[in-house]
Design a protein around this motif. Structure first.
Motif, short mmCIF file in Angstrom:
data_model
loop_
_atom_site.label_atom_id
_atom_site.label_comp_id
_atom_site.label_asym_id
_atom_site.label_seq_id
_atom_site.Cartn_x
_atom_site.Cartn_y
_atom_site.Cartn_z
N GLN A 283 14.69 -35.60 75.73
CA GLN A 283 15.74 -36.18 76.56
C GLN A 283 17.09 -35.51 76.28
O GLN A 283 17.86 -35.24 77.22
N ASP A 284 17.40 -35.25 75.00
CA ASP A 284 18.64 -34.58 74.64
C ASP A 284 18.71 -33.20 75.31
O ASP A 284 19.74 -32.83 75.91
N ARG A 285 17.63 -32.45 75.19
CA ARG A 285 17.61 -31.10 75.76
C ARG A 285 17.65 -31.14 77.29
O ARG A 285 18.39 -30.39 77.93
N ALA A 286 16.87 -32.03 77.91
CA ALA A 286 16.84 -32.12 79.38
C ALA A 286 18.18 -32.52 79.94
O ALA A 286 18.60 -32.01 80.99
N ALA A 287 18.89 -33.42 79.27
CA ALA A 287 20.21 -33.83 79.74
C ALA A 287 21.18 -32.66 79.72
O ALA A 287 21.96 -32.45 80.66
N ASP A 288 21.13 -31.87 78.66
CA ASP A 288 21.99 -30.68 78.58
C ASP A 288 21.67 -29.71 79.72
O ASP A 288 22.57 -29.10 80.31
N ILE A 294 24.09 -31.05 88.03
CA ILE A 294 24.74 -32.25 88.56
C ILE A 294 26.21 -31.99 88.85
O ILE A 294 26.74 -32.38 89.90
N ASN A 295 26.89 -31.31 87.94
CA ASN A 295 28.29 -30.99 88.19
C ASN A 295 28.44 -30.07 89.40
O ASN A 295 29.39 -30.19 90.18
N SER A 296 27.50 -29.15 89.59
CA SER A 296 27.54 -28.29 90.77
C SER A 296 27.36 -29.11 92.04
O SER A 296 28.03 -28.88 93.05
N ASN A 325 25.19 -39.79 81.64
CA ASN A 325 26.39 -40.56 81.98
C ASN A 325 27.43 -40.56 80.86
O ASN A 325 28.60 -40.84 81.12
N ARG A 326 27.02 -40.23 79.66
CA ARG A 326 28.01 -40.12 78.58
C ARG A 326 28.15 -38.69 78.09
O ARG A 326 28.79 -38.43 77.08
N GLY A 327 27.58 -37.74 78.87
CA GLY A 327 27.51 -36.38 78.38
C GLY A 327 28.49 -35.40 78.97
O GLY A 327 28.36 -34.20 78.77
N GLY A 328 29.45 -35.86 79.77
CA GLY A 328 30.47 -34.93 80.24
C GLY A 328 30.36 -34.52 81.69
O GLY A 328 30.51 -33.34 82.01
N ILE A 329 30.10 -35.47 82.58
CA ILE A 329 30.12 -35.16 84.01
C ILE A 329 31.55 -34.84 84.41
O ILE A 329 32.48 -35.58 84.13
N ILE A 330 31.72 -33.70 85.06
CA ILE A 330 33.06 -33.19 85.37
C ILE A 330 33.53 -33.74 86.72
O ILE A 330 32.81 -33.69 87.71
N ILE A 345 25.16 -41.61 87.27
CA ILE A 345 23.84 -41.10 87.62
C ILE A 345 22.87 -42.28 87.52
O ILE A 345 22.81 -42.97 86.50
N GLU A 346 22.12 -42.51 88.58
CA GLU A 346 21.25 -43.67 88.65
C GLU A 346 19.79 -43.27 88.56
O GLU A 346 19.43 -42.12 88.80
N ILE A 347 18.95 -44.25 88.22
CA ILE A 347 17.51 -44.05 88.17
C ILE A 347 16.89 -44.71 89.38
O ILE A 347 17.19 -45.86 89.72
N SER A 348 16.03 -43.99 90.05
CA SER A 348 15.32 -44.57 91.20
C SER A 348 14.43 -45.71 90.74
O SER A 348 13.74 -45.62 89.73
N GLN A 349 14.44 -46.79 91.51
CA GLN A 349 13.55 -47.92 91.23
C GLN A 349 12.18 -47.70 91.84
O GLN A 349 11.29 -48.54 91.68
N LEU A 350 12.01 -46.60 92.57
CA LEU A 350 10.72 -46.31 93.18
C LEU A 350 9.76 -45.62 92.22
O LEU A 350 8.56 -45.49 92.50
#
Length: 372
Positions: A283-288, A294-296, A325-330, A345-350
């Motif tokens: 999760q740490d690596r995927a978020a990075d 996401i910023n793009s 969400n705590r990792g630096g969205i510009i 950033i939200e998680i789909s409920q589907l």
């Protein structure tokens, strides 16, 4: 074939919910008599209906609201993941009639089409849909298009014999039905738009799907953004296949290399006990990895929502979203403080069903909006 004003009225009911004839006339800028004529035609086709007196209580008569009728027909959606086949049946109003998930061994497109044909026929009988209007079959493809007509696809290597095969032709010849084909991330975006509440919330939305690969589906003002060659949203190009990528298959491979016995999504939940620390590092690596994409997206599209979708368990995806969400969205200086505080950033409920549900919505969406 619907007339343009008929499509406009249907779209208003889909995006705004039940409305009276007078409200529709005001919104569509046409006369009350025109709305009455259009609604009479659509009701005769079974596409719309009046709310029952109980449902319309408090709204007042004779302004009885109209709504999309679930009895207007149905469509079928198909999606494939690592070792899993999903088939969805959706009614005309977007209600889920059936959603089945089962293990599947990858086979060639011809044997796959035959299996799907048998399973769809069984589901139609089971849910007593014989004789109902069938809009067609949507198929969610794990990979980008190779041809502008959407017949040939660069399907992931985990499905041998699929790449560059005339998939639509194969399915249509076997199923004897009209088939719509769309990239899995774009299908997921359509599901979020209709079933995830975005249709009444924003004009532009982005869904990032972590499946066989990683891709983004973009929807703007009710239309799917495909790009010139059908490859819009192919953010997987940011993550070379020769290196670890933020995908479902990558997490499975990471767990297996750590000694976990997981083989596919079918046994994922039962196999991961004791490997929580491996998942957290992933999760740490995927978020990075996802942060730049996401910023793009924020810079290029100014979306009203960005959602993550995956067949991975909800807890895994929520941990990924929390890191993002705590990792630096510009945001940039031009974005107001109000918007900074309201966007997450939200998680789909589907869950993993989004691609199959979105595929099922493709024929219904095309009947009103078109293919683009």
């Amino acid at each position: 074939m619907l007339l343009e004003d008929e499509k406009r009225l249907l779209w208003q009911l889909r995006t705004r919910g039940p409305q009276s004839r007078s409200a529709l006339a005001h919104t569509l800028q046409i006369s009350n008599s025109a709305v009455s004529k259009i609604s009479k035609t659509l009701a005769a086709l079974g596409l719309i209906e009046e709310l029952t007196s109980e449902a319309a209580q408090g709204r007042g008569r004779p302004s009885v609201p109209l709504r999309i009728s679930p009895l207007g027909g149905y469509s079928v959606g198909i999606a494939i993941y690592s070792g899993v086949l999903e088939i969805a049946l959706i009614d005309y109003a977007g209600g889920i009639l059936s959603l089945t998930t089962e293990s599947m061994e990858p086979g060639d497109p011809y044997s796959f089409a035959s299996d799907v044909d048998r399973r769809v026929q069984a589901l139609v009988v089971e849910h007593r849909l014989i004789g109902s209007r069938l809009y067609g079959v949507g198929f969610s493809i794990p990979g980008p298009a190779l041809s502008r007509d959407g017949n040939r696809w660069n399907v992931v290597r985990e499905l041998p014999g699929w790449k560059d095969a005339p998939l639509r032709d194969i399915l249509q010849e076997t199923l004897h039905l009209t088939v719509w084909m769309e990239n899995d991330a774009t299908s997921a975006a359509l599901a979020e738009y209709y079933l995830g509440g975005l249709i009444q919330r924003c004009t532009t939305a982005i869904v990032i799907l972590l499946g066989h690969g990683v891709g983004a589906g973009i929807i703007h003002e009710g239309r799917l953004m495909r790009g010139e060659g059908g490859c819009a949203g192919e953010i997987g190009m940011f993550y070379p296949g020769s290196k670890p990528r933020p995908t479902t298959l990558d997490l499975i491979a990471t767990l297996r290399s750590a000694g976990c016995g997981v083989t596919s999504l079918a046994d994922f939940r039962d196999a991961i006990a004791g490997y929580e620390d491996v998942i957290e590092r992933w999760q740490d690596r995927a978020a990075d990895q996802l942060l730049h994409s996401i910023n793009s997206a924020l810079a290029w599209f100014d979306p009203g929502a960005i959602r993550l979708m995956s067949p991975l368990p909800q807890a895994v995806m929520q941990g990924l979203a929390d890191r993002l969400n705590r990792g630096g969205i510009i945001w940039g200086d031009h974005v107001s403080d109000r918007n900074k505080g309201s966007f997450n950033i939200e998680i789909s409920q589907l869950g993993g069903a989004g691609a199959a549900l979105g595929a099922a919505l493709l024929p219904i969406h095309a009947s009103v909006v078109g293919n683009t």
